[in-house]
Each structure stands twice: as structure tokens, then as C-alpha cells.
Design an enzyme around this catalytic site. Structure first.
Site, short mmCIF file in Angstrom:
data_model
loop_
_atom_site.label_atom_id
_atom_site.label_comp_id
_atom_site.label_asym_id
_atom_site.label_seq_id
_atom_site.Cartn_x
_atom_site.Cartn_y
_atom_site.Cartn_z
N VAL A 132 3.31 -21.89 -22.09
CA VAL A 132 2.19 -22.66 -22.66
C VAL A 132 1.15 -22.95 -21.59
CG1 VAL A 132 1.51 -24.77 -23.86
CG2 VAL A 132 3.75 -23.74 -24.33
N GLY A 134 -0.42 -21.20 -19.31
CA GLY A 134 -0.42 -20.54 -18.01
C GLY A 134 -0.04 -21.45 -16.87
N ASP A 201 -1.36 -16.85 -31.32
CA ASP A 201 -0.95 -17.19 -29.95
C ASP A 201 -1.02 -18.70 -29.73
OD1 ASP A 201 -0.55 -16.35 -26.95
OD2 ASP A 201 -2.30 -17.65 -26.95
N LYS A 205 2.12 -21.70 -28.99
CA LYS A 205 2.11 -22.71 -27.93
C LYS A 205 2.13 -24.13 -28.50
CE LYS A 205 -0.57 -19.47 -25.13
NZ LYS A 205 -1.91 -19.12 -24.63
#
Length: 436
Positions: A132, A134, A201, A205
Site C-alpha cells: 500500500v 509504496g 488497484d 489498497k
């Protein structure tokens, strides 16, 4: 002390970054972890490329099963992605008594409950900070730093591709399709950007963050997901005129009726810090009852930013591996036997404000008809913008911002408005959050 031996599955963008950062900062990382951490095996289908990336310093093979079955490996890093072989390998590593680090948000969001149960039974750790946002340590913040708080809500810009596209659309006044092609040319968007631009995406997350924040199982299949493909430059322009910016937000809230779990384009007041997060950057805004609002900002993707999170997980596992499993931080923050069965609210029961744009005939009575329909649906208007028609034009736009109301009320009103003979085409609806 004996060094920790790590097996790396997949040495693509994040994998190569992990290898390089771990090697470059090995002394500092060892000083923090209490012992050396070294990647000793790499599995990748392209073995020649993998050997080049690792400078021939470690064993490189093309069969990942040999890594997860190797008794010398203490921790497995899964960077393959997807739901198939990655799930099989993670569960196999757990069955072999190995700790796992993964950046695979799709895997955790869809199969996390099964994976965490297997890890608990085996007494091993599954760490997923890199899944989640980066390099932003949002998982650790939610799971540990904010543990004293009852989390009220989370709102996040958690997909850099869509944020870059929306920033470019606003700055340059271009339509979505044009900016998407530019994003692909610059490498901000994949050749197949579906997961990004359709909101999937971000929903992966958000599902993970919601579970940690509210102590509920991961339930990606119950998330409401909308992307940015239908957004028009004209709506971004109108939002600016009204003092708002449009961002693709992942929003999860605790309400008396249940948990909201939704991803969609959202109007945010331009004065909010999160509204000014531009380009491919990520930001997550969290409200806790004790701490108030906290904002986490940084690079949400990329080789070394994501590697930073992967290695942080390696260090955590190294520190905690010898601890009694019952005294470790739970995977989803709450003890497994204390997880709640709070329901996820259907989108029709969500309460928020709305931006509505109608393309209408420029004639008397149109506005009165629209406002009457809204009033009949218990929707009150907060602000309105009516554009003068261009020369020789007989149609114009009416833009309205509503006060808070339920989604089902708005949907019912839109159906009636679209049935008016004076309204041309569909009504554009974008949700609005004050976040303050």
C-alpha cells in the site's frame, strides 16, 4: 549472530531495487536489525537478466518452488504479483515455516484472510507494508503508530497513475484519452492500464487499510469501485471554478450502520492539503479520535521507494522472529479472535454531497423542474453555477453542488431529471467530500 537468509521471488522493478538498496545500505540495516540480512537466492524466469542484475553474487534459478522449499532460507520476498502462482508460493512458504514479505496488494486484498490464518497457525509473519502506497509507511502508522485511536475515516490518493492523469487534465485542459496516451509514453501508465484507471488497484489498497483501521476481515469483493475513464475536462474546469479539485480517492469510514468502502472520483476543496497532491505522488489522510487528522505523503511506487518498504519489513521480521508469536503485532492490527463482523455498507446507503452537471435546453422553467425533482428527493442545493450559452447555441450547462444526502436519493432524482425533455443526455454525478 547468524545472518538472515532471504529468497527473492521476482527481480523486476521492485525486486532489483530491493537487492540494490539492501546491498548499498547493508551496514546500517544490520545495525538496526541486530544482524546481517542478505539475499542468497533469486528466482526469476529470465535467469540471464537476473544474473546481470545481481552481478553473479547470488544463486539464480528459474523455479521459485526451490526457493520456498530451501531449508536455508529464513524469509521469502514475493514480488511476482497476481493471484495465481503467487498465492501458491506464499502458502507453501508459510507451510515450510518461513516468514513472508510481499508487495502484492491484489493477493492480500483478495486472499489475505486465508494467508493470515495459515501464518498464525504456523507461527510465522506475513509483512506487506509495500503493498500500500509504496514507500509511505502507512501500514505501520495504522497498525502501530495510531493504535491508541479509534479510526474515524481514511481518505487516500493511492494510485499514482490516475493522480498524474488528473493533474495533467487540470493543468493542460486536456481530455482523458489524450493524457492517458502521454502517461503511457512517459512510463506513468502501463500498456494495459485497466487496473489503475478503473480504480481496482486503489480498491485493493483501500481494502487492506480498512481492515487494519476497523478490525474487519479483508473484503475486496464488497468495495464500490469507479475509475476515471468517464471524467471530462469540462468537469475538472467547473470544479475549479467552484473551489474544488477532482481526485480519485479511496475512502473508508466508520458509521453507525457499517463501514463505507469506496473508490471513485471525488471533489475536494482546493484549500485542503490532499487536494494539492499532484503528479504521481500518493497521500493518505487519516482521522483518529485522539490524534485528529494526520497526512502521509510520498512516492507511492517506483523501484527504490517500494524497496524501502520491503526492507523495512525484512528488518521488522528479523527483530521479531524470535518473539513469542502471541506477542507480535497482529497482521491486521487487531487480535484474530477480536475481529469484528461489522458490515460493509452498500453504495446506495452512503451519505455524502454531490456535484451534478446537466446539459439542458436554454429555456424558461428548466431550472424550476430540476430543483423541484431534487426537493422531492430530499436533496437540498448548496451552490449552483449556470453557464451562459455560447453564441448561436440553444443549450447550456447547469452545475449544482448538493448538501449531504443518501446515494439512493441522488440516483432516483437523476433518473427523473434525465427523463425531462429539456435535459440532453446523461447527468454527470461526482461525489464530494469536505475532508475537514
Amino acid at each position: 549472530m547468524k545472518s538472515i537468509k532471504v529468497g527473492l521471488l521476482g527481480i523486476g522493478t521492485v525486486g532489483s531495487g530491493t537487492f540494490n538498496v539492501l546491498k548499498r545500505n547493508q551496514q546500517e540495516i544490520a545495525a538496526r536489525a541486530g544482524r546481517a540480512i542478505e539475499i542468497t537466492m533469486v528466482a526469476d524466469l529470465d535467469t540471464e537478466r537476473a544474473k546481470l542484475l545481481t552481478n553473479g553474487e547470488v544463486a539464480v534459478i528459474n523455479d521459485a518452488k526451490l526457493v520456498v522449499d530451501n531449508p536455508e532460507i529464513d524469509i521469502v520476498i514475493e514480488l511476482i504479483g497476481g493471484y495465481g502462482i503467487a498465492k501458491e508460493l506464499v502458502l507453501r512458504a508459510i507451510a515450510n515455516g518461513k516468514h513472508v514479505v510481499t508487495a502484492n496488494k491484489a493477493l492480500i486484498a483478495t486472499h489475505g484472510n486465508e494467508i493470515f490464518k495459515a501464518a498464525q497457525e504456523k507461527g510465522v509473519i506475513v509483512a506487506f507494508e509495500a503493498a500500500v502506497a509504496g514507500g509511505i509507511p502507512i501500514i505501520k502508522a495504522l497498525r502501530e503508530g495510531l493504535t491508541a485511536n479509534s479510526i474515524q475515516w481514511i481518505a487516500g490518493i493511492i494510485n499514482g497513475t490516475t493522480n498524474f492523469i488528473l493533474s495533467e487534465m487540470r493543468d493542460k485542459g486536456l481530455d482523458f484519452d489524450v493524457v492517458l496516451k502521454e502517461a503511457q509514453r512517459l512510463g506513468y501508465a502501463e500498456a494495459d492500464p485497466t487496473f489503475d484507471i478503473e480504480g481496482v488497484d486503489a480498491a485493493h489498497k483501500l481494502t487492506i487499510m480498512a481492515s487494519i483501521a476497523f478490525g474487519i476481515p479483508v473484503q475486496f469483493n464488497k468495495a464500490h469501485v469507479e475509475g476515471i475513464t468517464k471524467l471530462q475536462a469540462t468537469d475538472i474546469r467547473y470544479a475549479e471554478q467552484l473551489g474544488y479539485r477532482i481526485k480519485l480517492l479511496g475512502i473508508t469510514k466508520r458509521t453507525t450502520g457499517g463501514i463505507e468502502l469506496r473508490v471513485h472520483p471525488t471533489l475536494i476543496p482546493s484549500k485542503r492539503l490532499i487536494a494539492n497532491v499532484e503528479g504521481a505522488m500518493n497521500a493518505v489522510l487519516v482521522r483518529g479520535d485522539a490524534v485528529g487528522d494526520t497526512l502521509y505523503y510520498g512516492k507511492g511506487a517506483g523501484s527504490e521507494p517500494t524497496a524501502s518498504a520491503v526492507i523495512a519489513d525484512l528488518v521488522d521480521i528479523t527483530r521479531l522472529a524470535t518473539a513469542d508469536p502471541e506477542h507480535r503485532v497482529p497482521h491486521l492490527a487487531f487480535q484474530p479472535n477480536a475481529m469484528a463482523d461489522t458490515p460493509i455498507l452498500p453504495m446506495a446507503e452512503i451519505t455524502t454531497s454531490y456535484y451534478l452537471r446537466m446539459h439542458v435546453a436554454d429555456q424558461p422553467g428548466v431550472l424550476a423542474d430540476v430543483t423541484r425533482i431534487l426537493a422531492d428527493s430530499s436533496i437540498s442545493i448548496d451552490a449552483m453555477l449556470q453557464k451562459e450559452p455560447a453564441a448561436n447555441e440553444t443549450r447550456t450547462d447547469i452545475i449544482m453542488l448538493t448538501h449531504q444526502t443518501q446515494e439512493k436519493n441522488v440516483e432516483a432524482a437523476i433518473a427523473k431529471i434525465e427523463a425531462l425533455t429539456t435535459v440532453v443526455g446523461s447527468v454527470t454525478k461526482i461525489r464530494l467530500e469536505e475532508l475537514g
